[in-house]
Motif scaffolding. Sequence first.
Motif, PDB file in Angstrom:
ATOM      1  N   ASN A 142      10.920  -5.788  -5.640  1.00  0.00           N
ATOM      2  CA  ASN A 142      12.082  -5.925  -6.223  1.00  0.00           C
ATOM      3  C   ASN A 142      12.350  -4.865  -7.133  1.00  0.00           C
ATOM      4  N   LEU A 143      11.418  -4.499  -8.025  1.00  0.00           N
ATOM      5  CA  LEU A 143      11.887  -3.501  -9.173  1.00  0.00           C
ATOM      6  C   LEU A 143      11.774  -2.243  -8.712  1.00  0.00           C
ATOM      7  N   ALA A 144      11.476  -1.826  -7.425  1.00  0.00           N
ATOM      8  CA  ALA A 144      11.419  -0.325  -6.810  1.00  0.00           C
ATOM      9  C   ALA A 144      12.865   0.017  -7.140  1.00  0.00           C
ATOM     10  N   ILE A 145      13.830  -0.873  -6.900  1.00  0.00           N
ATOM     11  CA  ILE A 145      15.295  -0.206  -7.159  1.00  0.00           C
ATOM     12  C   ILE A 145      15.507   0.360  -8.564  1.00  0.00           C
ATOM     13  N   SER A 146      14.770  -0.159  -9.360  1.00  0.00           N
ATOM     14  CA  SER A 146      14.776   0.185 -10.903  1.00  0.00           C
ATOM     15  C   SER A 146      13.745   1.027 -11.214  1.00  0.00           C
ATOM     16  N   ASP A 147      13.243   1.956 -10.354  1.00  0.00           N
ATOM     17  CA  ASP A 147      12.184   2.712 -10.562  1.00  0.00           C
ATOM     18  C   ASP A 147      12.300   4.134 -10.232  1.00  0.00           C
ATOM     19  N   PRO A 148      13.276   4.823 -11.087  1.00  0.00           N
ATOM     20  CA  PRO A 148      13.683   6.314 -11.055  1.00  0.00           C
ATOM     21  C   PRO A 148      12.582   7.248 -10.888  1.00  0.00           C
ATOM     22  N   GLU A 149      11.172   6.951 -11.563  1.00  0.00           N
ATOM     23  CA  GLU A 149      10.009   7.761 -11.580  1.00  0.00           C
ATOM     24  C   GLU A 149       9.433   7.619 -10.429  1.00  0.00           C
ATOM     25  N   LYS A 150       9.681   6.983  -9.386  1.00  0.00           N
ATOM     26  CA  LYS A 150       9.084   6.625  -8.176  1.00  0.00           C
ATOM     27  C   LYS A 150       7.494   6.214  -8.121  1.00  0.00           C
ATOM     28  N   ARG A 151       7.362   5.283  -9.370  1.00  0.00           N
ATOM     29  CA  ARG A 151       5.825   4.698  -9.510  1.00  0.00           C
ATOM     30  C   ARG A 151       5.611   3.870  -8.313  1.00  0.00           C
ATOM     31  N   ILE A 152       6.300   3.462  -7.543  1.00  0.00           N
ATOM     32  CA  ILE A 152       6.107   2.501  -6.459  1.00  0.00           C
ATOM     33  C   ILE A 152       5.270   3.318  -5.147  1.00  0.00           C
ATOM     34  N   ILE A 153       5.694   4.471  -5.230  1.00  0.00           N
ATOM     35  CA  ILE A 153       4.971   5.414  -4.201  1.00  0.00           C
ATOM     36  C   ILE A 153       3.358   5.625  -4.443  1.00  0.00           C
ATOM     37  N   GLN A 154       3.174   5.583  -5.895  1.00  0.00           N
ATOM     38  CA  GLN A 154       1.755   5.651  -5.964  1.00  0.00           C
ATOM     39  C   GLN A 154       0.991   4.310  -6.027  1.00  0.00           C
ATOM     40  N   ASP A 155       1.913   3.208  -6.341  1.00  0.00           N
ATOM     41  CA  ASP A 155       1.241   1.958  -6.539  1.00  0.00           C
ATOM     42  C   ASP A 155       1.551   1.113  -4.904  1.00  0.00           C
ATOM     43  N   PHE A 156       2.101   1.877  -4.089  1.00  0.00           N
ATOM     44  CA  PHE A 156       2.409   0.990  -2.886  1.00  0.00           C
ATOM     45  C   PHE A 156       1.078   0.529  -2.187  1.00  0.00           C
ATOM     46  N   SER A 157       0.094   1.119  -2.083  1.00  0.00           N
ATOM     47  CA  SER A 157      -1.109   0.805  -1.647  1.00  0.00           C
ATOM     48  C   SER A 157      -1.740  -0.512  -2.294  1.00  0.00           C
ATOM     49  N   ALA A 158      -1.598  -0.645  -3.526  1.00  0.00           N
ATOM     50  CA  ALA A 158      -1.997  -1.850  -4.388  1.00  0.00           C
ATOM     51  C   ALA A 158      -1.026  -3.150  -3.886  1.00  0.00           C
ATOM     52  N   VAL A 159       0.199  -2.726  -3.676  1.00  0.00           N
ATOM     53  CA  VAL A 159       1.034  -3.957  -3.339  1.00  0.00           C
ATOM     54  C   VAL A 159       0.698  -4.190  -2.024  1.00  0.00           C
ATOM     55  N   TRP A 160       0.656  -3.135  -0.929  1.00  0.00           N
ATOM     56  CA  TRP A 160       0.307  -3.462   0.311  1.00  0.00           C
ATOM     57  C   TRP A 160      -0.971  -4.265   0.543  1.00  0.00           C
ATOM     58  N   GLU A 161      -1.982  -4.072  -0.251  1.00  0.00           N
ATOM     59  CA  GLU A 161      -3.189  -5.158   0.039  1.00  0.00           C
ATOM     60  C   GLU A 161      -3.058  -6.531  -0.199  1.00  0.00           C
ATOM     61  N   VAL A 162      -2.050  -6.636  -0.929  1.00  0.00           N
ATOM     62  CA  VAL A 162      -1.730  -8.206  -1.472  1.00  0.00           C
ATOM     63  C   VAL A 162      -1.273  -8.809   0.050  1.00  0.00           C
ATOM     64  N   MET A 163      -0.702  -8.229   0.804  1.00  0.00           N
ATOM     65  CA  MET A 163      -0.143  -8.820   2.227  1.00  0.00           C
ATOM     66  C   MET A 163      -1.436  -8.848   3.217  1.00  0.00           C
ATOM     67  N   LYS A 164      -2.646  -8.189   2.728  1.00  0.00           N
ATOM     68  CA  LYS A 164      -3.574  -8.560   3.637  1.00  0.00           C
ATOM     69  C   LYS A 164      -4.598  -9.625   2.877  1.00  0.00           C
ATOM     70  N   ASP A 165      -4.074 -10.414   1.946  1.00  0.00           N
ATOM     71  CA  ASP A 165      -4.781 -11.368   1.114  1.00  0.00           C
ATOM     72  C   ASP A 165      -5.466 -12.260   1.922  1.00  0.00           C
ATOM     73  N   GLU A 166      -6.731 -12.654   1.306  1.00  0.00           N
ATOM     74  CA  GLU A 166      -7.533 -13.697   2.017  1.00  0.00           C
ATOM     75  C   GLU A 166      -6.573 -15.076   2.076  1.00  0.00           C
ATOM     76  N   LYS A 167      -5.718 -15.297   1.138  1.00  0.00           N
ATOM     77  CA  LYS A 167      -4.954 -16.675   1.082  1.00  0.00           C
ATOM     78  C   LYS A 167      -3.735 -16.021   2.003  1.00  0.00           C
ATOM     79  N   PHE A 168      -3.545 -16.789   3.188  1.00  0.00           N
ATOM     80  CA  PHE A 168      -2.420 -16.342   4.123  1.00  0.00           C
ATOM     81  C   PHE A 168      -1.030 -16.721   3.166  1.00  0.00           C
ATOM     82  N   VAL A 169      -0.604 -17.486   2.496  1.00  0.00           N
ATOM     83  CA  VAL A 169       0.326 -17.902   1.984  1.00  0.00           C
ATOM     84  C   VAL A 169       0.626 -16.643   0.874  1.00  0.00           C
ATOM     85  N   THR A 170      -0.209 -16.163   0.181  1.00  0.00           N
ATOM     86  CA  THR A 170      -0.062 -15.049  -0.531  1.00  0.00           C
ATOM     87  C   THR A 170       0.482 -13.748   0.020  1.00  0.00           C
ATOM     88  N   ALA A 171      -0.332 -13.739   1.213  1.00  0.00           N
ATOM     89  CA  ALA A 171      -0.162 -12.365   2.138  1.00  0.00           C
ATOM     90  C   ALA A 171       1.247 -12.481   2.636  1.00  0.00           C
TER      91      ALA A 171
END
Length: 183
Positions: free
Chosen positions: A66-95
């Motif tokens: 959600n905060l990506a729209i408030s990210d003029p420095e584009k930090r989300i591009i560097q941090d995207f892989s870490a966020v993406w990993e949560v979508m493969k979480d062992e807990k399906f509801v978390t993913a």
Amino acid sequence: MEQSIQQVLKDLASKDKQIQYEAYQTIIEVTKEEVDWAYEVWDQLREEVTNKDAHKRSRAAQFLANLAISDPEKRIIQDFSAVWEVMKDEKFVTARHSLQAIWRVGLAGEEQREMVVNHLRERYLNCLTEKNYTLIRFDIMEGLGKLYDATKNEEIKQQALELIQDESDEKYQKKYAKVWKNR
């Protein structure tokens, strides 16, 4: 940062689950629009995507999306892989909660949109061996649909329709196509 937002962020750590949930809902709602305090919480959220607590991982991934729209420095591009990993979480509801939110990164700009669409496309194509892959695919179609609705970018629609067309199971092809029926 406003004192009210500081309190809401503190409420996420409350022992009272209802207070936690209300704080979560407030942050999700507030971050649907640009905020000026994104970088005040960014590093903490970035750390929390790898927290032992599944709820904290899920919330952190959703908040960063959600905060990506408030990210003029584009930090989300560097941090995207870490966020993406949560979508493969062992807990399906978390993913799943993280997957349902990731489309919002695509609202931050063209580069972010392309990154999200490419990752979602790859996940759609490569999730067949995962448990609940049909739900994953459905959530991907929903996310692409929401991103299309917000941006009216025809490439998103075209890619989604191509993925649906390639679906081998007619039942799921119809289910995924329903997501796009009125778009």
